[in-house]
Design a protein around this motif. Structure first.
Motif, PDB file in Angstrom:
ATOM      1  N   GLU A   1       0.821  -1.211   0.000  1.00  0.00           N
ATOM      2  CA  GLU A   1       0.000   0.000   0.000  1.00  0.00           C
ATOM      3  C   GLU A   1       0.855   1.261   0.000  1.00  0.00           C
TER       4      GLU A   1
ATOM      5  N   LEU B   1      -5.490   6.150  -1.963  1.00  0.00           N
ATOM      6  CA  LEU B   1      -4.623   5.047  -1.591  1.00  0.00           C
ATOM      7  C   LEU B   1      -4.418   4.128  -2.791  1.00  0.00           C
ATOM      8  N   SER B   2      -3.231   3.549  -2.850  1.00  0.00           N
ATOM      9  CA  SER B   2      -2.914   2.581  -3.903  1.00  0.00           C
ATOM     10  C   SER B   2      -2.398   1.304  -3.268  1.00  0.00           C
ATOM     11  N   CYS B   3      -2.618   0.202  -3.956  1.00  0.00           N
ATOM     12  CA  CYS B   3      -2.124  -1.097  -3.496  1.00  0.00           C
ATOM     13  C   CYS B   3      -1.662  -1.870  -4.729  1.00  0.00           C
TER      14      CYS B   3
ATOM     15  N   TRP C   1     -10.318  -3.117   0.981  1.00  0.00           N
ATOM     16  CA  TRP C   1      -9.635  -2.162   1.855  1.00  0.00           C
ATOM     17  C   TRP C   1     -10.256  -2.272   3.247  1.00  0.00           C
TER      18      TRP C   1
ATOM     19  N   TYR D   1      -4.868   1.783   7.049  1.00  0.00           N
ATOM     20  CA  TYR D   1      -5.621   1.164   5.968  1.00  0.00           C
ATOM     21  C   TYR D   1      -4.821   0.024   5.358  1.00  0.00           C
ATOM     22  N   TYR D   2      -5.480  -1.122   5.265  1.00  0.00           N
ATOM     23  CA  TYR D   2      -4.847  -2.321   4.736  1.00  0.00           C
ATOM     24  C   TYR D   2      -5.537  -2.771   3.461  1.00  0.00           C
ATOM     25  N   CYS D   3      -4.741  -3.251   2.540  1.00  0.00           N
ATOM     26  CA  CYS D   3      -5.215  -3.879   1.322  1.00  0.00           C
ATOM     27  C   CYS D   3      -5.251  -5.388   1.567  1.00  0.00           C
TER      28      CYS D   3
ATOM     29  N   THR E   1      -1.102   1.459   5.406  1.00  0.00           N
ATOM     30  CA  THR E   1      -0.688   2.840   5.238  1.00  0.00           C
ATOM     31  C   THR E   1      -1.582   3.702   6.127  1.00  0.00           C
TER      32      THR E   1
END
Length: 123
Positions: A6, A20-22, A36, A93-95, A117
């Protein structure tokens, strides 16, 4: 194995936006669901949004109409666009990834997780 990384967290004022990106790598199945999750210190991790490999989405009620989950398959990247941020959106925040196209926001259903993140929203 699937690896998730992330990025994009940070600090924002209430009413602001973050994306946010993962990035996913490894051996993803052709049919999958990615999600997410948000965790506040001392509390359990809770689902925010999820998307299947064919683009079906779901959101927890508190973020509907404010957050948008999407994916770019060419880049193996999952996104979470967060608008109209509120202080209660603060958290890590978790992917997450699971094989199969079942659209679900139950933590135990996911097999792989990123490192997270941090998002902090101030009033």
């Amino acid at each position: 194995l699937v690896y998730l990384a992330e990025s994009g967290g940070g600090s924002a004022q209430a009413g602001g936006s973050l994306r946010l990106s993962c990035v996913a790598s490894g051996n993803r199945d052709a049919s999958y669901c990615m999600g997410w999750y948000r965790q506040v210190a001392g509390q359990e991790r809770k689902g925010v949004a999820a998307i299947t490999s064919n683009g079906v989405t779901t959101y927890t009620d508190s973020v509907k109409d404010r957050f948008s989950i999407s994916q770019d398959n060419a880049k193996n990247t999952l996104y979470l666009q967060m608008n109209s941020l509120k202080p209660e959106d603060t958290g890590m925040y978790y992917c997450a990834y699971r094989a199969g196209r079942l659209l679900i926001l139950v933590e135990g259903a996911y097999n792989y997780w990123g490192q997270g993140t941090q998002v902090t929203v101030s009033s």
